[in-house]
Design a protein around this motif. Structure first.
Motif, short mmCIF file in Angstrom:
data_model
loop_
_atom_site.label_atom_id
_atom_site.label_comp_id
_atom_site.label_asym_id
_atom_site.label_seq_id
_atom_site.Cartn_x
_atom_site.Cartn_y
_atom_site.Cartn_z
N ASP A 100 0.76 -1.33 0.01
CA ASP A 100 -0.06 -0.11 -0.09
C ASP A 100 0.83 1.27 -0.06
O ASP A 100 0.25 2.31 -0.31
N SER A 101 2.13 1.05 0.24
CA SER A 101 3.03 2.28 -0.02
C SER A 101 3.02 2.97 -1.17
O SER A 101 3.47 2.30 -2.19
N ALA A 102 2.46 4.11 -1.08
CA ALA A 102 2.29 4.67 -2.43
C ALA A 102 2.07 6.46 -2.35
O ALA A 102 2.05 6.60 -1.38
N VAL A 103 2.06 6.99 -3.35
CA VAL A 103 1.51 8.34 -3.30
C VAL A 103 -0.04 8.32 -3.73
O VAL A 103 -0.53 7.63 -4.56
N TYR A 104 -0.98 8.92 -2.93
CA TYR A 104 -2.28 8.75 -3.06
C TYR A 104 -2.83 10.14 -3.39
O TYR A 104 -2.29 11.21 -2.67
N TYR A 105 -3.62 10.15 -4.41
CA TYR A 105 -4.18 11.63 -4.95
C TYR A 105 -5.66 11.47 -4.79
O TYR A 105 -6.28 10.67 -5.22
N CYS A 106 -6.08 12.75 -4.44
CA CYS A 106 -7.34 13.18 -4.39
C CYS A 106 -7.65 13.94 -5.43
O CYS A 106 -7.07 14.94 -5.69
N ALA A 107 -8.77 13.83 -6.23
CA ALA A 107 -9.10 14.41 -7.56
C ALA A 107 -10.57 15.06 -7.41
O ALA A 107 -11.30 14.33 -7.01
N LEU A 108 -10.92 16.34 -7.96
CA LEU A 108 -12.21 16.82 -8.09
C LEU A 108 -12.35 17.02 -9.58
O LEU A 108 -11.73 17.72 -10.37
N ARG A 109 -13.68 16.42 -10.13
CA ARG A 109 -14.08 17.09 -11.32
C ARG A 109 -15.22 17.92 -11.29
O ARG A 109 -16.25 18.00 -10.60
N PRO A 110 -14.92 19.25 -11.85
CA PRO A 110 -15.79 20.59 -11.33
C PRO A 110 -17.21 19.97 -12.30
O PRO A 110 -17.12 19.30 -13.18
N THR A 111 -18.14 20.74 -11.67
CA THR A 111 -19.41 20.26 -12.16
C THR A 111 -20.12 21.07 -13.34
O THR A 111 -20.87 20.64 -14.08
#
Length: 123
Positions: A100-111
């Motif tokens: 599980d060691s990794a870089v995690y990204y949260c992303a948002l798609r505008p509406t």
């Protein structure tokens, strides 16, 4: 076909508060993600995992209206719950593994998009 990713500026943005985290195997961890959007309706949030020298891998999506999806390989141990009041979408990983060691990204798609889809990343 080429894929274009547009960084997003303005009112639609995400912020990951945890820059680096350490935990033991078999533990549970929560990765935080706050978002803000100009829309008062639906928000589309996504989590990705990136291993060194690899492309990001889609983990799951969460929507404030409707139902998101989780990739099969992550269904057992990865989950997220979008809170539209606090505008957060924390990613919970249980029974941690070394892999599980990794870089995690949260992303948002505008509406509101016109001619293309846009993802907003915390950079």
């Amino acid at each position: 076909n080429s894929v274009k990713i547009f960084l997003c500026w303005g009112k639609d943005k995400v912020k990951q508060l945890s820059r680096e985290m350490t935990a033991n195997e078999a533990a549970q961890i929560t990765l935080l993600c706050n978002y803000s959007t100009s829309s008062y309706n639906n928000a589309y949030l996504y989590w990705y995992k990136q291993l060194p020298n690899r492309s990001p891998t889609f983990i799951l999506s969460e929507f404030s209206i409707g139902k998101g999806t989780t990739e099969d390989e992550f269904k057992d141990r990865f989950s997220a719950s979008l809170d539209s009041t606090s505008r957060t979408v924390p990613l919970m990983i249980k029974n941690l593994r070394v892999s599980d060691s990794a870089v995690y990204y949260c992303a948002l798609r505008p509406t509101v998009t016109k001619t293309h889809s846009t993802l907003c990343f915390d950079i």
